[in-house]
Motif scaffolding. Structure first.
Motif: not given
Length: 143
Positions: A23, A25, A37, A97, A102-103, A106
């Motif tokens: 993920s 950031s 992601l 990606s 990704g959020r 996470a």
């Protein structure tokens, strides 16, 4: 059921070909935004070129950095963000990606999510097994 199998297959396909997810950031690359992601493939830092998007992991974050210059003598990568990254911190080249996913990934790593999910499952089971028994009990008269 077929849809779930297809999703699991799509999720596992990058790992079969040697890609690892993480993920994002922080980023200085527009192609791989924060919260995405991203998938990277390990490539030795000595072979990286200028313009490559590199996955960098540190203790508190995972970042994507664009390489401006490599210094093999000092074993350092110089990035567009002005950072000097040692070769050892480079994980590999980010190939692709998926924004926003990704959020969610996470979120799955936080224990609060699993605790709330466990409570929801327990409530569903309690409702499935306890409510039907109580629903057929007459309120007045014979039992």
């Amino acid at each position: 059921m077929l849809g779930i199998a297809l999703l699991v297959g799509l999720a596992a396909a990058p790992a079969i070909f040697g890609y690892r997810p993480f993920s994002v950031s922080e980023t200085d690359n527009a192609q791989h935004p924060a919260g995405a992601l991203a998938y990277y493939r390990y490539i030795p830092a000595e072979t990286l070129q200028a313009g490559d998007a590199v996955a960098v992991r540190s203790q508190d974050c995972t970042a994507v950095r664009t390489i401006l210059e490599t210094d093999n003598a000092a074993r350092t990568l110089y990035t567009a963000g002005g950072d000097a990254i040692p070769f050892e911190a480079s994980e590999g080249v980010v190939s692709f990606s998926i924004p926003v996913l990704g959020r969610f990934a996470a979120l799955l790593t936080r224990p609060v999510f699993w605790i709330l999910l466990g409570i929801a499952v327990l409530l569903l089971f309690a409702g499935a097994f306890l409510l039907p028994k109580r629903a057929y009990i007459p309120k007045y008269g014979k039992k």
